[in-house]
Design a protein around this motif. Sequence first.
Motif, PDB file in Angstrom:
ATOM      1  N   LYS A   1       0.850  -1.189  -0.208  1.00 23.60           N
ATOM      2  CA  LYS A   1       0.201  -0.040   0.044  1.00 23.60           C
ATOM      3  C   LYS A   1       1.061   1.312   0.097  1.00 23.60           C
ATOM      4  O   LYS A   1       1.859   1.358   0.759  1.00 23.60           O
ATOM      5  N   ILE A   2       0.559   2.153  -0.970  1.00 24.21           N
ATOM      6  CA  ILE A   2       1.181   3.511  -0.808  1.00 24.21           C
ATOM      7  C   ILE A   2       0.537   4.625  -0.192  1.00 24.21           C
ATOM      8  O   ILE A   2      -0.691   4.712  -0.460  1.00 24.21           O
ATOM      9  N   LEU A   3       0.764   5.388   0.497  1.00 22.33           N
ATOM     10  CA  LEU A   3       0.240   6.614   1.262  1.00 22.33           C
ATOM     11  C   LEU A   3       1.343   7.716   0.860  1.00 22.33           C
ATOM     12  O   LEU A   3       2.325   7.502   1.304  1.00 22.33           O
ATOM     13  N   THR A   4       0.910   8.996   0.464  1.00 26.50           N
ATOM     14  CA  THR A   4       1.927  10.226   0.317  1.00 26.50           C
ATOM     15  C   THR A   4       1.261  11.218   1.214  1.00 26.50           C
ATOM     16  O   THR A   4       0.257  11.086   1.742  1.00 26.50           O
ATOM     17  N   SER A   5       2.305  12.323   1.114  1.00 25.21           N
ATOM     18  CA  SER A   5       1.992  13.330   2.151  1.00 25.21           C
ATOM     19  C   SER A   5       0.819  14.038   1.755  1.00 25.21           C
ATOM     20  O   SER A   5       0.193  14.728   2.708  1.00 25.21           O
TER      21      SER A   5
ATOM     22  N   GLU B   1      -2.002   3.482  -7.094  1.00 19.12           N
ATOM     23  CA  GLU B   1      -1.566   3.978  -8.352  1.00 19.12           C
ATOM     24  C   GLU B   1      -2.092   5.342  -8.579  1.00 19.12           C
ATOM     25  O   GLU B   1      -1.846   6.101  -9.476  1.00 19.12           O
ATOM     26  N   ASP B   2      -3.141   5.690  -7.646  1.00 18.66           N
ATOM     27  CA  ASP B   2      -3.508   7.292  -7.729  1.00 18.66           C
ATOM     28  C   ASP B   2      -2.386   8.198  -7.351  1.00 18.66           C
ATOM     29  O   ASP B   2      -2.536   9.434  -7.900  1.00 18.66           O
TER      30      ASP B   2
ATOM     31  N   HIS C   1       4.411   2.591  -9.666  1.00 19.82           N
ATOM     32  CA  HIS C   1       3.887   1.525 -10.795  1.00 19.82           C
ATOM     33  C   HIS C   1       2.789   1.018 -10.285  1.00 19.82           C
ATOM     34  O   HIS C   1       2.463   0.764  -9.287  1.00 19.82           O
ATOM     35  N   PRO C   2       1.839   0.712 -11.264  1.00 22.50           N
ATOM     36  CA  PRO C   2       0.436   0.161 -10.931  1.00 22.50           C
ATOM     37  C   PRO C   2       0.295  -1.331 -10.381  1.00 22.50           C
ATOM     38  O   PRO C   2      -0.810  -1.507  -9.723  1.00 22.50           O
ATOM     39  N   THR C   3       1.405  -1.976 -10.858  1.00 22.42           N
ATOM     40  CA  THR C   3       1.103  -3.570 -10.426  1.00 22.42           C
ATOM     41  C   THR C   3       2.473  -4.206  -9.653  1.00 22.42           C
ATOM     42  O   THR C   3       2.389  -4.791  -9.049  1.00 22.42           O
ATOM     43  N   MET C   4       3.643  -3.389  -9.975  1.00 20.28           N
ATOM     44  CA  MET C   4       4.816  -3.959  -9.578  1.00 20.28           C
ATOM     45  C   MET C   4       5.244  -3.119  -8.197  1.00 20.28           C
ATOM     46  O   MET C   4       5.119  -1.866  -8.326  1.00 20.28           O
TER      47      MET C   4
END
Length: 400
Positions: A290-294, A300-301, A341-344
């Motif tokens: 899971k990615i989360l940004t500031s 992928e968003d 990257h959307p999948t990797m």
Amino acid sequence: MTFRLFLLPVVLVWITACSSAPILNIEINADGIERENYPLTIPLDTDLALAGDYLLKNETSGKNYPAQILPSGDLMVFIDQMPADTKAVFGLSKATGTEKHKMEINKTEEGIEILSGQQPVLFYQTAVANPPNGLPDYYKRSGMIHPLYSPSGQILTDAFPAGHTHHHAIFNAWVNTQFKGEKVDFWNQHSETGTAEHVSLNTAEAGSSAAIIESQLRHLSLKEGEVLGEKWTIMVYPTDDYFLFDLSSEQTNTSSDTLFILEYHYGGMGFRGSKEWNKVDSVHFSNTWKILTSEGFTNEDANHTHASWVTASGEVDNNIGGVTVFGFPDNFRYPQAIRVHPTMPYWVYAPMVDGEFYIAPGASYKSKFRYYIPNGKPNLETIEKIDMNLKSPIKVKVLK
């Protein structure tokens, strides 16, 4: 593989400073912000001995902070806690007595391991690492960080991953460049136009405020030879509840021609996550990261948005682990665009998303990143404190 988990008591060793007058005095202002686990670098006009430990003492409260001289000649002070209302004169003295440092360096034929309280934090690869399973020789790599560990021993990075053998854990490379009128790709080694490699080790030492690796790398055009010489400085700090380190890069164009980094959708300081997050790796895959940004973007968003920090997390060995990477405010085009990257499981700070730039002969491109690795789920409050420390630094004045 057996992972090492050490839960050792912290050994406190009393240090006394010389009773003579301080070597120099430094005014420090916390600027109304409570500081925690703050690495403070202070440029000095005077030359001090590199060997040995120093103490920076608050002349009013008596509070001491460990300090050491960096290879650059600057003073590094590690501030575990400092009240928000601190504005005081600190005296620098040589420490006396024997201190057992929390940070340790372990040198091997393959590279340099940094440990905190005997727990491995990271490994910097100096020797050439060859690709597995008889894959082509052009994938070989040195000058990367792998493994990167969590405090509980999870391995959070992947090198030579299934499906994308040219990814190398924590690594730095440009993709779409032009040199002498031709395309050179330092990232995609299978294009056989460029690569990057470790050249030499300048420093590997552990002090009271940080463990330091300083190394030289080079980025090669396979046709023309060296284009960029690069210096990495890795500093790992003596934190207790999580791992914290900085990675600085200085790339200098050592050729006689300009290197153009063309507008593109990725390239730069990359992070390749655990093999358990890699869908292509059917042997090891267990979950997606899971990615989360500031700025609040997720997964992928977050692609091609701008961020002062990015967190990547997921399950490794059946427990949550993750890494947050902060860009420093003086980085080029801060806050930089990111490629997710959307999948990797890889992402990268990618300033060329916002347009072409170049490194002229003799010119340098500098970038710096801070890595926060918790034990378990990333703590948003801690992330915000680290981000605040970077955006609103402590104010320092060396007194004459």
